[in-house]
Every structure is written in structure tokens, then in C-alpha cells.
Design an enzyme around this catalytic site. Structure first.
Site, PDB file in Angstrom:
ATOM      1  N   THR A  27       0.851  -1.186   0.000  1.00 31.52           N
ATOM      2  CA  THR A  27       0.000   0.000   0.000  1.00 31.52           C
ATOM      3  C   THR A  27       0.886   1.235   0.000  1.00 31.52           C
ATOM      4  OG1 THR A  27      -1.798  -1.114   1.110  1.00 31.52           O
ATOM      5  CG2 THR A  27      -1.650   1.257   1.451  1.00 31.52           C
ATOM      6  N   HIS A 176      -6.227 -11.320  -0.982  1.00 30.34           N
ATOM      7  CA  HIS A 176      -5.552 -10.927   0.264  1.00 30.34           C
ATOM      8  C   HIS A 176      -6.294 -11.588   1.435  1.00 30.34           C
ATOM      9  CE1 HIS A 176      -3.208  -8.861   3.071  1.00 30.34           C
ATOM     10  NE2 HIS A 176      -3.414  -7.602   2.745  1.00 30.34           N
ATOM     11  N   TYR A 181      -6.859  -8.926   7.842  1.00 31.13           N
ATOM     12  CA  TYR A 181      -7.994  -8.322   7.143  1.00 31.13           C
ATOM     13  C   TYR A 181      -9.164  -9.315   7.048  1.00 31.13           C
ATOM     14  CZ  TYR A 181      -4.633  -4.667   6.492  1.00 31.13           C
ATOM     15  OH  TYR A 181      -3.713  -3.686   6.744  1.00 31.13           O
TER      16      TYR A 181
END
Ligand SMILES: Cc1cc2nc3c(=O)[nH]c(=O)nc-3n(C[C@H](O)[C@H](O)[C@H](O)COP(=O)(O)O)c2cc1C
Length: 368
Positions: A27, A176, A181
């Protein structure tokens, strides 16, 4: 004996990688426009790194609901697809290959991203972590437990993201499912206390991941799908290991063998877990023999360690994160045994080209 196995070719599904050096997903928060669209600056950044055998892009949200950080790009709107096209064209022009990482952050998000509504998660359990909101770091909140309808919608959103990724010209996608997450939250007993078909047993907690893979198979070949897992993540992003963590990852990884995926991407522990009774300290060592397909390993590797892992058969390729921030020509540096440049952590997530596209290449080659 070849002393640089990292530089050998590797077949990944139907594509051929020029080497086994993978750029890890990172990111970088440069999609600072109202639509969270990748820009020409993204294309330049990825083009500079196209000598990697494979680039895996930064995490890209599959829907508005999936977002959890400022200025991260999405892969759900036409403008975003068009933005990503510039990236795939730039990488392909340079002879590189690129997968997009598709994500949903779940409970790591914050109401500030959702007009005050709660972020979605498997269960209403606050990760007690931090969320990086438009107004700076804030404490995470207790999320909303997803309804069955919201789970099914999320699976459809992953599928649509895959379809969009194909339209944008990506060589494949990476799901992902790591780093605390949404999909990691589903698989862990401490973040998932559901009592329906998506909670309780190991099979139930892993179900959503396999339903996503099955859905994606409807819009792309299986061998363009990669999966990322971080089995020994503990004390980071709100994740806590327990005695079922490793049996859960064993189950998931064994079951992934039933698919003809592009690869499985694993991370070595991000922190010292040697004192934890429930953690695996050497991820590649445990899972290499269990997983029958292509295995990418990541986590604090350098050239020497990467070569050793490949030579010892512990992995097929190695993903480098931070070294790729500051060494766009990492492959050339490896082949010429040139020292690496240090990265500047202060510009990891700041807007603009500083710390993004201005790291020089070797011999002060102009970065085009
Ligand atoms: C700036 C930064 C951003 C990251 N963003 C992501 C991301 O979007 N998705 C992901 O799976 N991992 C992300 N990571 C983790 C990296 O992919 C990698 O696992 C980690 O940096 C360890 O590898 P390294 O020691 O080679 O840096 C990020 C890491 C850094 C440093």
C-alpha cells in the site's frame, strides 16, 4: 551450481516469469483523487519495477465497503479499471508480469470511511487496533457482524473485482487473505464467533475463502488466482493466535491443493513468536511439503537468504517488500551484486512522487 537461483525463470500457470524475484504487495496511498483511481504516477512507479519476475500490486479494495485506508486504489469502478490499464500496459511494455491484490479490510476500517456506518466483520469484536482515517489514526471500533446477505454480496464483490482485473489487463489476481484483514478475520477463532455456516468449525471459518475462489473461477482461469496467507501473525492488526490457528492454516493449505492456483504466497512470522505455544516459527519449512503448487515466500528476505530458500527447495520464488520501495532495479542489483539503497519510512504513505518514483536506479540511469 547456480549461485543465483533467484534469477532463474519460473512458470506460473501459463505465464513465464523472467526470474523468481517478486515485488510484494505494498500500500502506497497515492490514489489521492475522489474516485481512488490509479494515475500516471502509479504507472510510472510500477514501470520502474517491471524487471521483477512478478509484481503484485498494492491491496486494492473490491468495493466502497472494503476500504480502510486513505488514498488506496479500488478495482470496482470503470474509472479505476481504466486507471489500472495504464499500469498493466506500462509493466507489459517492459516485459514484466503483474497481478493485482484484491482486499477487503473488514474490521480494520472505521465509520469515517462509511458515512458514520460501522465497518463489516465476521463478528462484532473490536480488534483494538488503529485505523488510518482521513483525519489521522483513530482507535478501531466494534464492527457490525455481517449478515448472510452481506457475506454473499462480498463474495460477489470479489468475483466482480476479478472480472474487472481481467478487463484491466492483469496477468492474475492475488486474494488478500492475510495480515488480519477480512478473510483472516473469518478464519480466526478470536475474531469469528459466528454460529452459522461461516463460524464454529475450522471448515466453516475457512468457507468464505473457498467460496470466493469458486466464484472467481467463473470469471478467470484458476491458474490466474493466487492466495496470500500469514499463518503466524500474532499481536499485529488485532490478530491473536490460539491452539486452532495452525490446524486452521493446515486445513486451508491442504485444501488449496484441490485447486490449480497460480501460487500460494506465505509470510514468515512478522514478529518473534518463538515463545508462543501455538505458533509455527518457520513457515516455509512447515508448508513447503504440504502445498503441492508454486510457493512464494516473504518476510525480511535478502538476496542471500532468498537464494538459499530456493536452493534448499523451501520456496519457488521470494517476495521482497521494503527493498522494492527503494530499489526499483532490485533484480539488476542482485545480478550485479550491488548494495541496496535504504528506504525512507516517512514517505511510505505520503502523496506524490517523493519516496515513490524518485529512488534512482544503478549508474544513475534516468528513471523514465
Ligand atoms: C509500505 C508497506 C505497505 C504494505 N502494504 C501491503 C498490502 O497492501 N498488502 C499486503 O498483503 N501486504 C502489505 N505489506 C506487507 C508486505 O507485502 C510484506 O509482507 C512485508 O513488508 C514484509 O516483507 P519485507 O520484509 O520484504 O518488507 C506492506 C508493507 C509495507 C512496508
Amino acid at each position: 551450481m547456480n549461485i543465483n537461483p533467484l534469477l532463474e525463470k519460473l512458470s506460473l500457470g501459463e505465464i513465464e516469469l523472467n526470474n523468481r524475484v517478486v515485488m510484494a504487495p505494498m500500500t502506497r496511498s497515492r490514489a489521492d483523487n475522489s474516485e481512488n483511481t490509479p494515475t500516471d504516477l502509479h504507472a510510472k512507479y510500477y514501470r520502474q519495477r517491471a524487471s521483477a519476475g512478478l509484481i503484485i500490486t498494492e491491496g486494492s479494495q473490491i468495493s466502497k465497503k472494503a476500504v480502510g485506508y486513505i488514498n488506496t486504489p479500488g478495482i470496482y469502478s470503470q474509472a479505476q479499471i481504466d486507471g489500472w490499464k495504464k499500469v498493466t500496459e506500462a509493466v507489459h511494455e517492459k516485459g514484466g508480469k503483474v497481478f493485482i491484490q484484491i482486499w477487503h479490510v473488514g474490521r480494520i476500517s472505521h465509520p469515517d470511511f462509511h458515512n458514520g456506518e460501522l465497518p463489516l466483520a465476521p463478528s462484532a469484536i473490536n480488534p483494538q487496533s488503529k485505523s488510518f482515517t482521513p483525519k489521522g489514526f483513530k482507535e478501531t471500533v466494534t464492527p457490525k457482524e455481517m449478515s448472510l446477505e452481506e457475506i454473499h454480496q462480498t463474495i460477489q464483490d470479489f468475483k466482480m473485482a476479478g472480472k474487472n482485473a481481467m478487463e484491466a489487463g492483469f496477468d492474475g489476481i492475488e486474494i488478500h487473505a492475510s495480515n488480519g484483514y477480512l478473510l483472516h478475520q473469518f478464519s480466526s477463532r478470536t475474531s469469528n464467533v459466528r454460529t452459522d455456516g461461516y463460524g464454529g468449525s475450522i471448515e466453516n471459518r475457512a468457507r468464505i475463502l473457498f467460496e470466493i475462489i469458486d466464484a472467481l473461477k467463473g470469471v478467470m482461469p484458476e491458474n490466474k488466482i493466487g492466495v496470500r496467507l500469514n499463518p503466524s501473525l500474532h499481536g499485529i492488526f488485532g490478530m491473536t493466535m490460539d491452539e486452532e490457528s495452525i490446524p486452521t492454516f493446515d486445513y486451508i493449505i491442504e485444501k488449496l491443493n484441490e485447486y490449480n492456483l497460480a501460487y500460494l504466497h506465505l509470510s514468515e512470522p512478522f514478529s518473534d513468536v518463538s515463545e508462543l505455544p501455538y505458533a509455527v516459527t518457520e513457515i516455509a519449512k512447515r508448508y513447503r511439503s504440504m502445498y503441492k503448487g508454486i510457493l512464494i515466500i516473504n518476510g525480511d528476505f535478502d538476496q542471500e537468504k532468498g537464494n538459499r530458500f530456493i536452493l534448499e527447495g523451501l520456496a519457488d520464488a521470494v517476495a521482497f517488500g521494503k527493498p522494492y520501495v527503494s530499489n526499483p532495479d532490485l533484480v539488476e542489483r542482485f545480478s550485479q551484486d550491488t548494495p541496496l539503497q535504504d528506504w525512507d519510512q516517512r514517505t511510505f504513505y505520503t502523496p506524490g512522487k517523493k519516496g515513490y518514483t524518485d529512488y534512482p536506479k544503478l549508474k544513475s540511469e534516468k528513471v523514465k
